[in-house]
Motif scaffolding. Structure first.
Motif, PDB file in Angstrom:
ATOM      1  N   ASP A 129       0.820  -1.213   0.000  1.00  0.00           N
ATOM      2  CA  ASP A 129       0.000   0.000   0.000  1.00  0.00           C
ATOM      3  C   ASP A 129       0.856   1.267   0.000  1.00  0.00           C
ATOM      4  O   ASP A 129       0.353   2.356   0.240  1.00  0.00           O
ATOM      5  CB  ASP A 129      -0.928  -0.005   1.229  1.00  0.00           C
ATOM      6  N   ASN A 130       2.152   1.132  -0.254  1.00  0.00           N
ATOM      7  CA  ASN A 130       3.063   2.261  -0.108  1.00  0.00           C
ATOM      8  C   ASN A 130       3.938   2.362  -1.357  1.00  0.00           C
ATOM      9  O   ASN A 130       4.252   1.343  -1.985  1.00  0.00           O
ATOM     10  CB  ASN A 130       3.951   2.016   1.127  1.00  0.00           C
ATOM     11  N   LEU A 131       4.308   3.573  -1.718  1.00  0.00           N
ATOM     12  CA  LEU A 131       5.272   3.808  -2.789  1.00  0.00           C
ATOM     13  C   LEU A 131       6.412   4.636  -2.208  1.00  0.00           C
ATOM     14  O   LEU A 131       6.172   5.534  -1.399  1.00  0.00           O
ATOM     15  CB  LEU A 131       4.651   4.604  -3.937  1.00  0.00           C
ATOM     16  N   PRO A 132       7.647   4.378  -2.621  1.00  0.00           N
ATOM     17  CA  PRO A 132       8.761   5.186  -2.100  1.00  0.00           C
ATOM     18  C   PRO A 132       8.517   6.679  -2.317  1.00  0.00           C
ATOM     19  O   PRO A 132       8.690   7.477  -1.393  1.00  0.00           O
ATOM     20  CB  PRO A 132       9.959   4.679  -2.892  1.00  0.00           C
ATOM     21  N   LEU A 133       8.137   7.050  -3.532  1.00  0.00           N
ATOM     22  CA  LEU A 133       7.815   8.454  -3.845  1.00  0.00           C
ATOM     23  C   LEU A 133       6.333   8.494  -4.203  1.00  0.00           C
ATOM     24  O   LEU A 133       5.897   7.831  -5.142  1.00  0.00           O
ATOM     25  CB  LEU A 133       8.678   8.960  -5.006  1.00  0.00           C
ATOM     26  N   LYS A 134       5.560   9.263  -3.425  1.00  0.00           N
ATOM     27  CA  LYS A 134       4.112   9.171  -3.546  1.00  0.00           C
ATOM     28  C   LYS A 134       3.648   9.762  -4.875  1.00  0.00           C
ATOM     29  O   LYS A 134       4.139  10.801  -5.315  1.00  0.00           O
ATOM     30  CB  LYS A 134       3.420   9.889  -2.383  1.00  0.00           C
ATOM     31  N   ARG A 135       2.660   9.100  -5.477  1.00  0.00           N
ATOM     32  CA  ARG A 135       2.248   9.465  -6.825  1.00  0.00           C
ATOM     33  C   ARG A 135       0.991  10.331  -6.819  1.00  0.00           C
ATOM     34  O   ARG A 135       1.001  11.450  -7.294  1.00  0.00           O
ATOM     35  CB  ARG A 135       2.021   8.208  -7.663  1.00  0.00           C
ATOM     36  N   ASP A 136      -0.079   9.804  -6.247  1.00  0.00           N
ATOM     37  CA  ASP A 136      -1.350  10.523  -6.324  1.00  0.00           C
ATOM     38  C   ASP A 136      -1.715  11.236  -5.032  1.00  0.00           C
ATOM     39  O   ASP A 136      -2.394  12.247  -5.052  1.00  0.00           O
ATOM     40  CB  ASP A 136      -2.480   9.541  -6.672  1.00  0.00           C
ATOM     41  N   LYS A 137      -1.267  10.651  -3.927  1.00  0.00           N
ATOM     42  CA  LYS A 137      -1.681  11.188  -2.637  1.00  0.00           C
ATOM     43  C   LYS A 137      -0.537  11.118  -1.638  1.00  0.00           C
ATOM     44  O   LYS A 137       0.337  10.245  -1.730  1.00  0.00           O
ATOM     45  CB  LYS A 137      -2.845  10.352  -2.062  1.00  0.00           C
ATOM     46  N   VAL A 138      -0.576  12.011  -0.669  1.00  0.00           N
ATOM     47  CA  VAL A 138       0.256  11.872   0.535  1.00  0.00           C
ATOM     48  C   VAL A 138      -0.692  11.565   1.691  1.00  0.00           C
ATOM     49  O   VAL A 138      -1.833  12.018   1.694  1.00  0.00           O
ATOM     50  CB  VAL A 138       1.070  13.139   0.825  1.00  0.00           C
ATOM     51  N   ARG A 139      -0.172  10.799   2.674  1.00  0.00           N
ATOM     52  CA  ARG A 139      -1.066  10.300   3.720  1.00  0.00           C
ATOM     53  C   ARG A 139      -0.603  10.599   5.135  1.00  0.00           C
ATOM     54  O   ARG A 139      -1.266  10.226   6.086  1.00  0.00           O
ATOM     55  CB  ARG A 139      -1.283   8.800   3.526  1.00  0.00           C
ATOM     56  N   PHE A 140       0.544  11.242   5.286  1.00  0.00           N
ATOM     57  CA  PHE A 140       0.920  11.747   6.609  1.00  0.00           C
ATOM     58  C   PHE A 140       1.945  12.866   6.427  1.00  0.00           C
ATOM     59  O   PHE A 140       2.562  12.991   5.352  1.00  0.00           O
ATOM     60  CB  PHE A 140       1.442  10.639   7.540  1.00  0.00           C
TER      61      PHE A 140
END
Lengths: 811, 153
Positions: free
Chosen positions: A117-128
């Motif tokens: 559920d995680n990407l090293p560099l966020k693509r569409d959203k940031v979550r914290f």
């Protein structure tokens, strides 16, 4: 390195209550075993790596230097929850000295993490706040930071959710709306049943019920995360990282970044502490490799202390609503736990903390019926990692406070209640944990006597003092969470006679290197200073799951012992020819093979090795072993014996509470730990004293204060980690039960000592004040408020099924 | 700017940026990486060195503030390759686990024992309260300091 000369100090007279509280009293007890039967095991051996550490010669990741090394830096999200509309890196790319600017739009990456559920560099959203958005590699740190400030990110700020109970409500903003398979913000469920709790409750004479909460806390190694990555011209990647599950790290690097894992070497430099914070791969690891790839140069990424707090994994808050019932004689009948774990924005292995917490609910003491209903919630906060203790301090805080509440309700002494229900050797718990060696009752009796429990508990409230106890169960013989729980070992003896152990296990500072060398020395009959340990390079070392779950002494120790025994047998085969005596009649002591019946007939081991090697048709002395404990992955109902041994222990804390300020001062901490066998008593004490200090921090001061998703003061000054003036001397008793499967009887002890501390301190606060703490850390203003209110801290909140959740304050 | 400084008995004359910290000078310019950093805000004490015998957190000290003075780092504690009493006591007592706080802890101890030849346990705790250790719980560090003090006395 010669063994240190430290004397084993004999503990105090167990009736010596007069010495309790003495400033300089050193209560370390002599290990129970007959240490004389061994040459090396049981001796206080100084760490093999200590001389390098006290002279500043030890090389940590930030001490590495290499030609052309660039500095990396990460741009992090300032928003707890936001959609990324666009990212513009063009200005940053133009800055002189910048060699790479990366973001989701220009790299190849795949989801990682336990739930992917995680990407090293966020693509569409940031979550914290702290989520990784972009990164730069530049010729120096100043240039890299200047470039970060030139990256333009257009965010659409979204409603965020920080409370796990609110997050599980249907109306909450959905954090992983990109994943239709995830229902709301429910990231995992852990449901378990043994027996019939509802039926047992009808038979109970006494039932206690309450809520127990824990904070978001941080592992806080003194060394922050520092990673160096470099690609050879032929494409081979070398990463220097303080990670301790190096083989999984290599595979996850390859999977996420589309690399060929046959062309990745992971080297672990010396690690400046981890406590679980560096256990497995994280976004910053991938980012360092991506920067090296995009710049074509070696790159170092050193997280600042602020990033260490805001951008790395933490200990998850877990909220327990617990009921325990017993019959009139004090036999436990059931435990019933409704649990909400606040695991933050993503699922790393930290989402599995409930695996260990569940063991404590089902198997701490003999409990025939138990039920667990646990929801793990996504929230817009830093996410949970695998911090030392892994869910167990949180569970023990609930379970062990309830033991004292239950005893009070029954009119029993809490120690009597514990002893009546204590786990015993030979028990198989309803969850399927097979209790082999078990010193729990002895541990309870020792701390009871040393603390003067029978005379003093319940008598000191007028002086605002109190005693509280807590015991624990924790995995001590591996923890099978993966297809294998094994570790490989190679022992080789070269022409000099020097013995090299090549082990899969890593040294993090905890002393495993020295303990493994001691095991090899004992098994081979050689002095400790003729063993070298090689353990840092995936090209060289055999496979291991990695350091976690207090498993290294047990699992890597057994592997090392097996390889050492096989190498010794090869040497004895040759010695048998040379001494013209059957191998069975030879023995090895201090590096010399001698005929047992006539020690004057002897030959030095190095000479045996040379005679085997340097002849026609000769060969090297080398043996390999792989030890995988006889355990099982738990089934879908969470049943199965996940560890080949379990560690037990008991603590008693003595506190003084200032009723005017609410300040809790820990005066004494008595501990007794069943370690199976103390391979190196000094190391065991070091783990227990250090773990206890970490537990004291958890109990009294450590907390990431988070307001609207933002960690308010991400620095060491405000975090509340104990200093030398904040902790008393911990009294350590090592109880040796000699585990049937452990190497020389040893069990794991690495995580143990912090687990029961918050519970023991809470029980002591209750004894001192009459007020029952419902959460930790027990900071002065909270304790003051509880005392003033004359009752427990905050409104009861129930963690029921996700659908019918009640609200509640944030604790 | 041009600066002159003595480190571990050796005199250096270097051209440096005016805002260079003592920590970066030691680690990056001289390559003395025994001095560690854990926060760069003066809270952890890992970067402690001695300046004219006094303990200083080198991350908060500009190099030009110590111009012309005498700096001792962990690399300057040994005598001809032999551990000094403090270092030997840290080894023997298990005072170093991960070792990352150890250089700073030893420098603070050296300063303490110069000022106070036989410190009490509470004086030791006070003197080391600016050096954070996450591994040991401090007990074995205090044992080491007591032993070193006894051996020097």
């Amino acid at each position: 390195m010669a063994p240190s000369c430290c004397q084993v100090r004999v503990g105090p007279d167990l009736n010596g209550a007069a010495e309790v509280g003495s400033d300089r009293w050193d209560g370390r007890a002599m290990p129970a075993s007959q240490v004389d039967e061994f040459q090396v095991i049981g001796k206080r051996v100084a760490k093999l790596d200590a001389p390098a550490k006290v002279t500043g010669r030890t090389v940590y990741a930030d001490d590495l230097s290499m030609a052309g090394l660039l500095e990396g830096a990460i741009l992090r999200s300032p928003h707890a929850h936001a959609r990324i509309r666009s990212i513009d890196v063009s200005a940053a790319e133009q800055l002189p000295g910048v060699r790479a600017v990366i973001y989701a739009g220009n790299v190849t990456q795949r989801p990682f993490g336990y739930s992917h559920d995680n990407l090293p560099l966020k693509r569409d959203k940031v979550r914290f706040i702290g989520d990784e958005v972009a990164a730069v590699a530049a010729i120096d740190e100043e240039t890299a930071k200047a470039a970060l400030s030139m990256i333009k990110v257009d965010y659409e700020v979204l409603p965020a959710v920080f409370d796990p109970f609110e997050a599980l409500e249907e109306t909450a903003p959905v954090i992983h709306d990109e994943r239709p398979d995830i229902v709301g913000n429910l990231s995992m469920r852990w449901d378990y049943d043994a027996g019939d709790v509802d039926e047992a409750a009808t038979r109970a004479a006494v039932v206690v019920e309450g809520d127990y909460s824990s904070p978001q806390a941080a592992p806080v190694p003194i060394e922050t995360h520092v990673i160096v990555a470099s690609f050879d011209p032929d494409g081979h990647l070398t990463v220097w990282s303080p990670v301790h599950m190096v083989f999984m790290y290599r595979k996850e690097l390859a999977d996420c970044l589309g690399l060929d894992w046959r062309h990745i070497t992971v080297i672990q430099p010396s690690v400046g502490g981890s406590f679980g914070g560096k256990i497995d791969i994280d976004s910053h690891d991938f980012i360092t490799v991506l920067l090296a790839r995009h710049s074509g140069r070696p790159v170092r990424l050193a997280l600042s202390r602020e990033e260490e707090f805001t951008g790395t994994r933490t200990r998850q808050p877990i909220h327990f609503h617990l009921r325990t019932g017993a019959d009139a004689e004090g036999n436990l009948l059931f435990r019933d736990a409704e649990v909400v774990s606040d695991n933050g924005a993503y699922n790393a292995w930290g989402s599995h903390a409930m695996l260990v917490a569940m063991n404590t609910v089902t198997s701490m003491y003999r409990v025939p019926n138990s039920r667990v209903r646990c929801s793990v919630a996504y929230t817009n906060k830093n996410y949970g990692g695998s911090v030392r203790g892994f869910g167990n301090p949180q569970a023990t805080f609930a379970v062990e406070q309830q033991m004292e509440e239950l005893a009070d309700a029954l009119g029993m002494d809490p120690m009597d209640l514990r002893l009546r229900n204590a786990n015993q050797s030979g028990d198989v718990t309803p969850q399927g944990l097979e209790i082999t060696s078990c010193g729990l009752s002895d541990c309870l009796r020792i701390v009871r006597e040393q603390s003067g429990w029978d005379q003093r508990r319940g008598t000191m409230r007028g002086r605002h003092r109190g005693l509280g106890a807590a015991a624990f169960i924790h995995v001590g013989g591996g923890a099978r969470i993966y297809a294998s729980d094994g570790c490989g070992a190679v022992v080789k003896v070269d022409d000099s006679g020097e013995v090299t152990l090549i082990t899969g296990a890593s040294e993090l500072g905890q002393g495993s290197e020295t303990v493994l060398a001691m095991i090899v020395a004992e098994e081979m009959g050689i002095p400790i200073d003729s063993v070298r340990v090689v353990n840092s390079n995936t090209d060289v070392k055999p496979w291991d799951v990695g350091v976690h779950a207090s498993r290294t002494t047990f699992v890597a120790g057994n592997a090392a012992r097996m390889a050492a025994a096989a190498a010794r047998d090869k040497l004895l085969e040759t010695a048998s020819e040379l001494l013209e005596t059957p191998a069975g009649e030879l023995r090895v002591r201090d590096g010399v093979v001698e005929v047992a019946a006539d020690p004057s007939r002897r030959i030095e081991l190095g000479r045996v090795a040379r005679r085997r090697l340097l002849r026609e048709g000769g060969g090297v002395v080398m043996a390999t072993a792989f030890y995988d404990p006889p355990t099982h992955n738990q089934d879908k109902d969470y049943r199965g014996n996940i560890s080949a041994a379990y560690g037990f222990g008991a603590h008693v804390a003595e506190v003084e509470v200032d009723p005017g300020t609410g300040m809790v001062r820990l005066i004494n901490l008595w501990t007794a730990h069943d370690v199976g066998r103390a391979i190196n008593p000094m190391s065991c004490e070091g783990q227990i004293e250090g773990g206890a200090a970490m537990g004291i921090g958890l109990a009294l001061s450590e907390e990431l204060v988070i307001f609207d998703g933002e960690i308010v003061a991400p620095n060491l000054h405000d975090y509340g980690m104990p200093t030398a003036v904040d902790v008393p001397r911990t009294v350590v008793n090592l109880v040796e039960t000699v585990d049937p499967l452990g190497p020389f009887g040893a069990k794991g002890v690495g995580e143990a000592a912090l687990i029961p501390v918050p519970a023991a301190v809470a029980n002591a606060v209750a004894d001192a004040t009459g007020v029952r703490p419902r959460e930790y850390p027990m900071r002065p203003w909270k304790v003051k408020a509880w005392i003033d209110a004359g009752e427990s801290s905050h409104a009861s909140r129930r963690a029921a099924e996700p659908a019918d959740k009640g609200g509640g304050d944030n604790g | 700017m041009r600066i002159e400084i003595v480190v571990n008995g050796d005199r250096y004359v270097k051209e440096v940026m005016a805002d260079l910290s003592l920590l970066d000078f030691l680690r990056e310019v001289l390559g003395l990486t025994g001095t560690k950093w854990g926060c760069l805000t003066g809270d952890c004490g890992a970067c402690t060195v001695l300046v004219d015998g006094e303990p200083v957190v080198s991350c908060l000290q500009l190099l030009r503030q110590v111009e012309g003075r005498d700096v001792t780092t962990i690399e300057g504690v040994e005598h001809s390759g032999e551990l000094d009493e403090v270092q030997a006591a840290f080894v023997a007592n298990g005072g170093a686990q991960c070792g990352f706080c150890t250089p700073g802890m030893i420098m603070s101890t050296e300063a303490l024992l110069r000022a106070n030849r036989s410190p009490s346990e509470s004086q030791i705790r006070e003197a080391l309260s600016g050096n954070l250790c996450r591994c040991t719980g401090y007990s074995k560090i205090i044992d080491a300091v007591l032993q070193a003090a006894a051996e020097r006395a």
